[in-house]
Design a protein around this motif. Structure first.
Motif, PDB file in Angstrom:
ATOM      1  N   GLY A 130       0.873  -1.383  -0.127  1.00 31.30           N
ATOM      2  CA  GLY A 130      -0.054  -0.180  -0.092  1.00 31.30           C
ATOM      3  C   GLY A 130       0.839   1.114  -0.007  1.00 31.30           C
ATOM      4  N   PRO A 131       0.303   2.319   0.355  1.00 32.81           N
ATOM      5  CA  PRO A 131       1.043   3.693   0.217  1.00 32.81           C
ATOM      6  C   PRO A 131       2.145   3.673   1.318  1.00 32.81           C
ATOM      7  CG  PRO A 131      -1.411   4.028   0.540  1.00 32.81           C
ATOM      8  CD  PRO A 131      -1.368   2.549   0.627  1.00 32.81           C
ATOM      9  N   LYS A 132       2.947   4.615   0.841  1.00 33.85           N
ATOM     10  CA  LYS A 132       4.255   4.554   2.100  1.00 33.85           C
ATOM     11  C   LYS A 132       3.758   4.825   3.449  1.00 33.85           C
ATOM     12  CE  LYS A 132       8.654   7.310   2.303  1.00 33.85           C
ATOM     13  NZ  LYS A 132       9.736   8.242   1.670  1.00 33.85           N
ATOM     14  N   VAL A 133       4.543   4.153   4.180  1.00 33.02           N
ATOM     15  CA  VAL A 133       4.158   4.233   5.642  1.00 33.02           C
ATOM     16  C   VAL A 133       4.764   5.507   6.420  1.00 33.02           C
ATOM     17  CG1 VAL A 133       4.135   3.164   7.849  1.00 33.02           C
ATOM     18  CG2 VAL A 133       3.894   1.594   5.825  1.00 33.02           C
ATOM     19  N   ASP A 134       4.277   6.246   7.285  1.00 34.82           N
ATOM     20  CA  ASP A 134       4.738   7.306   7.977  1.00 34.82           C
ATOM     21  C   ASP A 134       5.591   6.721   8.989  1.00 34.82           C
ATOM     22  OD1 ASP A 134       5.801   9.541   8.902  1.00 34.82           O
ATOM     23  OD2 ASP A 134       3.638  10.426   9.238  1.00 34.82           O
ATOM     24  N   TYR A 153       4.783  -0.236  -1.598  1.00 32.21           N
ATOM     25  CA  TYR A 153       4.838  -1.162  -0.455  1.00 32.21           C
ATOM     26  C   TYR A 153       6.182  -0.494   0.423  1.00 32.21           C
ATOM     27  CZ  TYR A 153       9.421  -2.781  -2.720  1.00 32.21           C
ATOM     28  OH  TYR A 153      10.380  -3.135  -3.414  1.00 32.21           O
ATOM     29  N   THR A 154       6.147  -0.797   2.057  1.00 36.01           N
ATOM     30  CA  THR A 154       7.181  -0.174   2.895  1.00 36.01           C
ATOM     31  C   THR A 154       7.606  -1.558   3.808  1.00 36.01           C
ATOM     32  OG1 THR A 154       6.167   1.738   2.961  1.00 36.01           O
ATOM     33  CG2 THR A 154       7.735   1.264   4.694  1.00 36.01           C
ATOM     34  N   VAL A 155       9.064  -1.502   3.957  1.00 40.45           N
ATOM     35  CA  VAL A 155       9.479  -2.793   4.515  1.00 40.45           C
ATOM     36  C   VAL A 155       9.776  -2.156   5.870  1.00 40.45           C
ATOM     37  CG1 VAL A 155      11.395  -4.431   4.638  1.00 40.45           C
ATOM     38  CG2 VAL A 155      10.494  -4.185   2.666  1.00 40.45           C
ATOM     39  N   LYS A 170      -1.357  -5.913   9.564  1.00 42.76           N
ATOM     40  CA  LYS A 170      -1.575  -5.174   7.912  1.00 42.76           C
ATOM     41  C   LYS A 170      -0.224  -5.585   7.291  1.00 42.76           C
ATOM     42  CE  LYS A 170      -0.289  -1.080  10.522  1.00 42.76           C
ATOM     43  NZ  LYS A 170      -0.615   0.378  10.435  1.00 42.76           N
ATOM     44  N   CYS A 171       0.399  -6.363   7.682  1.00 38.38           N
ATOM     45  CA  CYS A 171       1.900  -6.605   6.996  1.00 38.38           C
ATOM     46  C   CYS A 171       2.000  -8.013   7.069  1.00 38.38           C
ATOM     47  CB  CYS A 171       3.019  -5.889   7.572  1.00 38.38           C
ATOM     48  SG  CYS A 171       2.979  -3.917   7.847  1.00 38.38           S
ATOM     49  N   GLU A 172       2.861  -8.367   6.230  1.00 38.82           N
ATOM     50  CA  GLU A 172       3.453  -9.938   5.768  1.00 38.82           C
ATOM     51  C   GLU A 172       4.773  -9.953   6.300  1.00 38.82           C
ATOM     52  OE1 GLU A 172       3.854 -13.098   2.254  1.00 38.82           O
ATOM     53  OE2 GLU A 172       2.924 -11.349   1.939  1.00 38.82           O
ATOM     54  N   VAL A 173       4.991 -10.891   6.905  1.00 38.22           N
ATOM     55  CA  VAL A 173       6.417 -11.403   7.583  1.00 38.22           C
ATOM     56  C   VAL A 173       7.228 -12.008   6.466  1.00 38.22           C
ATOM     57  CG1 VAL A 173       7.723 -12.909   9.193  1.00 38.22           C
ATOM     58  CG2 VAL A 173       5.651 -11.985   9.746  1.00 38.22           C
ATOM     59  N   VAL A 174       8.489 -11.233   6.136  1.00 34.39           N
ATOM     60  CA  VAL A 174       9.259 -11.331   5.297  1.00 34.39           C
ATOM     61  C   VAL A 174      10.278 -12.768   5.695  1.00 34.39           C
ATOM     62  CG1 VAL A 174      11.341 -10.755   3.663  1.00 34.39           C
ATOM     63  CG2 VAL A 174       9.265  -9.369   4.198  1.00 34.39           C
ATOM     64  N   LYS A 175      11.023 -12.320   6.818  1.00 32.66           N
ATOM     65  CA  LYS A 175      12.016 -13.234   7.605  1.00 32.66           C
ATOM     66  C   LYS A 175      12.177 -12.672   9.004  1.00 32.66           C
ATOM     67  CE  LYS A 175      16.305 -15.568   6.243  1.00 32.66           C
ATOM     68  NZ  LYS A 175      17.317 -15.550   5.394  1.00 32.66           N
ATOM     69  N   LYS A 176      12.593 -13.682   9.596  1.00 35.23           N
ATOM     70  CA  LYS A 176      12.863 -13.554  10.985  1.00 35.23           C
ATOM     71  C   LYS A 176      14.443 -14.113  11.354  1.00 35.23           C
ATOM     72  CE  LYS A 176      11.025 -13.408  15.885  1.00 35.23           C
ATOM     73  NZ  LYS A 176      10.091 -14.026  16.597  1.00 35.23           N
ATOM     74  N   VAL A 177      15.092 -12.922  11.525  1.00 37.84           N
ATOM     75  CA  VAL A 177      16.727 -13.495  11.701  1.00 37.84           C
ATOM     76  C   VAL A 177      17.208 -12.802  13.452  1.00 37.84           C
ATOM     77  CG1 VAL A 177      16.956 -12.909   9.149  1.00 37.84           C
ATOM     78  CG2 VAL A 177      17.442 -10.891  10.954  1.00 37.84           C
TER      79      VAL A 177
END
Length: 380
Positions: A130-134, A153-155, A170-177
């Motif tokens: 979605g739009p850029k996260v503030d 999208y915003t990481v 509201k966000c999807e997990v990419v990776k946990k390190v």
């Protein structure tokens, strides 16, 4: 014919001097930046400027044209921001200003002989479509990674399970390190708004030189081969064992007997003044391993005390309507509490919080401005 033994003796003395000088330069102090006093010490070494016996395998460094020290990593080298030899820690950053992306790409084999620590922690990377996260709208314990974000999208990265749970809605997990990110103020619970250009802290266990440095000594490889590490103390001879062995092998027993005979021969024909001059030239005590440099950070007490204080309750109002929370401890201000402000930027904090901060850092925690200080040094 009398001049031949004298000439031979002088040549032999010159050989001794040259050999001692070569040994001293073998592992001489080296720095990528001649304007900064940050010498590269064992186990690190620079293959382009030093021999392999000056460092330990896997600890080779290099220099770039900007005078920066580089740690080899694929696909791009990392920039060395600082090394603590007594703690066996090294801080690195990414030349492309995106160290979180590099951490996601690291494998265990690529990190060897280093590891994360000792302050490694779990970090969760999430992709928010979605739009850029503030960044100001994110909950505490969550920071943006702008270098990994795009237009739609915003990481972000979450620092704990509670923050991760809030962002999962509201966000999807990419990776946990597990990693050891490092930034100024992390010991006070201050999170960076953008994680793109923080540092990564790496550590090493082998070789271990902690006990040697606590005794005031310096580590180095023993002999001309193998990986045995020795501790060279200041009270011992100025030359390591490898230099002594090389000197004995270079001269040999025949040379020793020859120099004794020539010494008696010369002493009967040369004045005492010239004799002392020749032998004094052979004396050398090179310092192969200099003492590490102690660098201090932060401001001194008189400078900190010169910054103005405000006691809430005297004026019955805060310095600014929006300044109702201390940015360091994240606690709301209460009546009768003592605040201190930094004159250059006029930011307010609890006096105890900002005093402790300024003793360790010479910058404002909010805007990173560097106020005038008598004892501030850039350590990283």
């Amino acid at each position: 014919m009398r001049t031949f033994p004298l000439l031979f003796s002088l040549l032999f003395i010159f050989f001794i001097q040259h050999h001692l000088q070569a040994v001293a330069e073998l592992c001489s102090t080296f720095s990528c930046n001649q304007h900064r006093r940050d010498p590269i010490l064992f186990p690190f070494w620079v293959p382009d400027n030093q021999t392999s016996r000056c460092g330990y395998p896997g600890f080779g460094l290099s220099c770039n044209s900007a005078g920066q020290t580089l740690l080899p990593f694929k696909p791009d080298h990392l920039i060395v921001q600082g090394i603590s030899y007594p703690d066996q820690l090294i801080w690195v950053s990414d030349p492309n200003h995106c160290i979180p992306k590099r951490v996601l790409e690291f494998s265990y084999s690529e990190l060897m002989p280093f590891g994360y620590g000792p302050y490694d922690s779990a970090y969760t990377f999430l992709n928010c479509s979605g739009p850029k996260v503030d960044p100001d709208q994110l909950p505490g314990g969550v920071s943006v990674i702008s270098c990994m974000s795009g237009g739609n999208y915003t990481v972000v990265v979450a620092f704990d399970d509670v923050s991760e749970a809030k962002m999962r809605r509201k966000c999807e997990v990419v990776k946990k390190v597990n990693a050891a990110f490092w930034w100024r103020g992390m010991e006070y619970g201050v999170f960076p708004m953008d994680m793109s250009d923080v540092f990564v802290q790496l550590s090493w266990d082998v070789p271990s030189c902690v006990n040697c440095m606590l005794r005031g000594g310096s580590c180095g490889l023993v002999g001309d081969s193998g990986l045995e590490v020795g501790c060279y103390l200041p009270a011992s001879s100025g030359l390591p064992k490898s230099a002594k062995y090389g000197l004995m092998l270079g001269a040999g027993i025949p040379g020793f007997l020859c120099i004794i005979g020539l010494t008696f021969y010369i002493s009967s024909r040369v004045s005492a003044r010239n004799q002392n001059r020749h032998y004094s030239n052979t004396e050398s005590s090179p310092s192969i391993f200099p003492q590490p440099i102690i660098i201090t950070l932060g401001l001194d007490a008189p400078t900190i005390e010169s910054y103005p204080k405000t006691i809430l309750g005297e004026s019955k109002r805060l310095p600014k309507p929006s300044d109702n929370t201390c940015p360091i401890c994240l606690s709301e201000y209460e009546p009768k509490e003592t605040l201190r402000s930094i004159p250059d930027c006029n930011h307010y904090f609890h006096a105890e919080c900002i005093d402790e901060w300024l003793r360790m850092n010479a910058t404002c925690p909010l805007c990173r401005n560097s106020p005038q200080a008598s004892s501030a040094l850039a350590g990283s």
